[in-house]
Motif scaffolding. Sequence first.
Motif, PDB file in Angstrom:
ATOM      1  N   ASP A   1      36.416  37.632 -63.364  1.00 35.81           N
ATOM      2  CA  ASP A   1      37.051  38.203 -62.175  1.00 35.81           C
ATOM      3  C   ASP A   1      37.892  39.401 -62.570  1.00 35.81           C
ATOM      4  OD1 ASP A   1      37.916  38.599 -59.606  1.00 35.81           O
ATOM      5  OD2 ASP A   1      39.119  36.780 -59.471  1.00 35.81           O
ATOM      6  N   SER A   2      37.629  40.538 -61.929  1.00 36.40           N
ATOM      7  CA  SER A   2      38.525  41.690 -62.019  1.00 36.40           C
ATOM      8  C   SER A   2      39.468  41.579 -60.838  1.00 36.40           C
ATOM      9  CB  SER A   2      37.734  43.001 -61.962  1.00 36.40           C
ATOM     10  OG  SER A   2      38.588  44.107 -62.108  1.00 36.40           O
ATOM     11  N   VAL A   3      40.744  41.379 -61.134  1.00 32.63           N
ATOM     12  CA  VAL A   3      41.714  41.006 -60.109  1.00 32.63           C
ATOM     13  C   VAL A   3      42.464  42.262 -59.660  1.00 32.63           C
ATOM     14  CG1 VAL A   3      43.572  39.406 -59.500  1.00 32.63           C
ATOM     15  CG2 VAL A   3      41.927  38.780 -61.282  1.00 32.63           C
TER      16      VAL A   3
ATOM     17  N   GLY B   1      44.631  50.540 -43.721  1.00 31.86           N
ATOM     18  CA  GLY B   1      43.389  49.791 -43.826  1.00 31.86           C
ATOM     19  C   GLY B   1      43.588  48.317 -44.112  1.00 31.86           C
ATOM     20  N   GLY B   2      44.825  47.894 -44.336  1.00 27.73           N
ATOM     21  CA  GLY B   2      45.123  46.482 -44.507  1.00 27.73           C
ATOM     22  C   GLY B   2      44.765  45.895 -45.861  1.00 27.73           C
ATOM     23  N   LEU B   3      44.662  46.736 -46.887  1.00 29.81           N
ATOM     24  CA  LEU B   3      44.285  46.232 -48.202  1.00 29.81           C
ATOM     25  C   LEU B   3      45.370  45.309 -48.758  1.00 29.81           C
ATOM     26  CD1 LEU B   3      41.948  46.679 -50.312  1.00 29.81           C
ATOM     27  CD2 LEU B   3      43.521  48.222 -51.479  1.00 29.81           C
ATOM     28  N   GLU B   4      44.952  44.167 -49.318  1.00 26.53           N
ATOM     29  CA  GLU B   4      45.886  43.229 -49.921  1.00 26.53           C
ATOM     30  C   GLU B   4      45.519  42.974 -51.375  1.00 26.53           C
ATOM     31  OE1 GLU B   4      45.973  39.683 -47.595  1.00 26.53           O
ATOM     32  OE2 GLU B   4      46.931  40.645 -45.866  1.00 26.53           O
ATOM     33  N   ARG B   5      46.528  42.608 -52.151  1.00 25.61           N
ATOM     34  CA  ARG B   5      46.299  42.295 -53.564  1.00 25.61           C
ATOM     35  C   ARG B   5      45.540  40.979 -53.696  1.00 25.61           C
ATOM     36  NH1 ARG B   5      50.875  45.631 -53.715  1.00 25.61           N
ATOM     37  NH2 ARG B   5      50.890  46.980 -55.578  1.00 25.61           N
ATOM     38  N   GLU B   6      44.645  40.956 -54.691  1.00 24.92           N
ATOM     39  CA  GLU B   6      43.805  39.781 -54.880  1.00 24.92           C
ATOM     40  C   GLU B   6      44.516  38.702 -55.697  1.00 24.92           C
ATOM     41  OE1 GLU B   6      39.213  41.326 -54.697  1.00 24.92           O
ATOM     42  OE2 GLU B   6      40.162  41.183 -56.658  1.00 24.92           O
ATOM     43  N   THR B   7      44.062  37.475 -55.521  1.00 28.70           N
ATOM     44  CA  THR B   7      44.500  36.344 -56.338  1.00 28.70           C
ATOM     45  C   THR B   7      43.262  35.617 -56.837  1.00 28.70           C
ATOM     46  OG1 THR B   7      46.549  36.056 -55.090  1.00 28.70           O
ATOM     47  CG2 THR B   7      45.767  34.166 -56.345  1.00 28.70           C
TER      48      THR B   7
END
Length: 608
Positions: free
Chosen positions: A584-586, A289-295
């Motif tokens: 922000d919940s990162v 699904g292409g999920l990436e970690r947030e910044t």
Amino acid sequence: MPSRSSARLAALTVAAVCSAASTVVLTSPAHADAVRVHDIQGTTRISPFAGQKVTDVPGIVTATRTYGSAKGFWLQDPTPDADPATSEGVFVFTSSTPKVAVGDAVTVTGTVTEYVPGGTSSGNQSLTEITKPTVTTVSTGNAVPAPVVVDEDTVPDAYTPAGDPATGNSVNGLPLAPSAYALDRYESLEGMNVQVADARVVTATDPHSELWVTVKPWENRNRRGGTVYGSYDAQNTGRLQIQSLGPVADFPKANVGDTLAGPTTGPLDFNQYGGYTLVARDLGTLKNGGLERETTRKQSRRELAVATYNVENLDPSDSTFDRHAAAIVHHLQSPDIVSLEEIQDNNGATNDTTVDASQTVTKLIDAIVAAGGPRYDWRSVDPVDDQDGGEPGGNIRQVFLFNPERVSFTDRAGGDSTTAVGVTEAHGKARLTVSPGRIAPADTAWKNSRKPLAGEFVFRGKTVFVIANHFNSKGGDQGLTSQYQPPARSSETQRHAQATAVNAFVKDILSVQKNADVIALGDINDFEFSGTTKILEGGGALWSAIKSLPKSERYTYDYQGNQQVLDQILISPAIRRGGDFAYDSVHINAEFHDQISDHDPQVLRFRP
């Protein structure tokens, strides 16, 4: 934890009691023409034959389990009855590797048992089984009964009926209503061959080769592909755990938002680690699904950034320091203050008298510098050995990291593991009696649990009080699939007491200085809508900043297909009224199979 055999004995006793009113008394052994699988399963969760011997029960073998302590096979009657409440499948517990194959037509003689995964004290529902079996193969190579499709059209929106007050709110004796309730629907398929198709992953693959999907694509979906748990009445009925009957090495390494494309097929089981579980004989193909970690964004020069991060039992022997450091520096953008939870002592789980954690913290700080971050300073209070819960010997505690180039710490001597921090007044302003210090460490609210760490910081000439928390865990609570509905949340009692103590301390600060900037943050181990949070917020002393986010973005943790809030940053009225804050919940951990912690960190930015 009870052994499987002891749990079985206890379950048998309970089952006999629970089903006494509906037990069919046999004057002679049951025969194939009299008792079939759907008769054994019955129209409630407890078999009418529990504790009795049945003879020559016919069916087709749909799957075999040859590993673990629950070896056996699933038997399904290819000739169903007309009652949608009665399952046509049942698990046959052989205890050793079964000598049958998928497609065998067999007859089984054995004892019907209600096995409670996790033991009766867990409150779990039971799994109807045939135990001590004698198996006769009639023919081989038969077609397996076609799987029952489980999808959004066949699973009701209501989760479960309320339990019967006469039996302690147990649903065991209630007639199944599979067209009305999701749990009843799943129970009516217990042991049967079922199928989900193109199912989206809503909890990533864990170290035990399990993941969770949803069969309801739009049920409380968020933009990253998960399913959000927003209230006690929104259990998310489409969640289903997936395991595999194949080699563990072949199990997909999935993240939230991925898809098991095509059909996933196998028997529907029930276990203590998630309830109803599709044990896949055939797994769908993983589609990324292409999920990436947030910044998160960098704080401005005038903004103070305060973060909380549960680093999950970090000790010097762990291999995750570089990844934690990269998370803090690159994804959290080097906050000015970081409250760390689950910092262990210098030898981790070795259970001796060591309580000092300087090696653990220093190793993390050095890794942060190597990752390009600031050289943080730190403050903490060592606990009394083996008095704060967590992994035995680990002596977990909260630790403040702070960037001395941006913020200073106000040290006041005298804070130790048993001395309570207090609040005094100086020139019309609140100040802590010790800093750092622990809140009411002798209070029974903190028995076998982490004591809150309070500290006084100064940013651009303004004092900010920060309270780092790690409340009592949810261990011991009954699961959402419990036989008791609504399930009991026994762990809340201690968290409510802990929230009361923290709320009182914050009110002590605000009674001296009503416009004080106070932040209480950490692993609260409870939801933003929970009674614990309401007590923390009580009297307007605090407000959980995660509620500034849209409901679909309120989560820090992913458990059994439900994305939920466990970690919080609560702020005093002065911070909230200013309106100039950002929360922000990162999302860097909870949604990923290669997580370094099961918690996502959070950041609050504001101008004191």
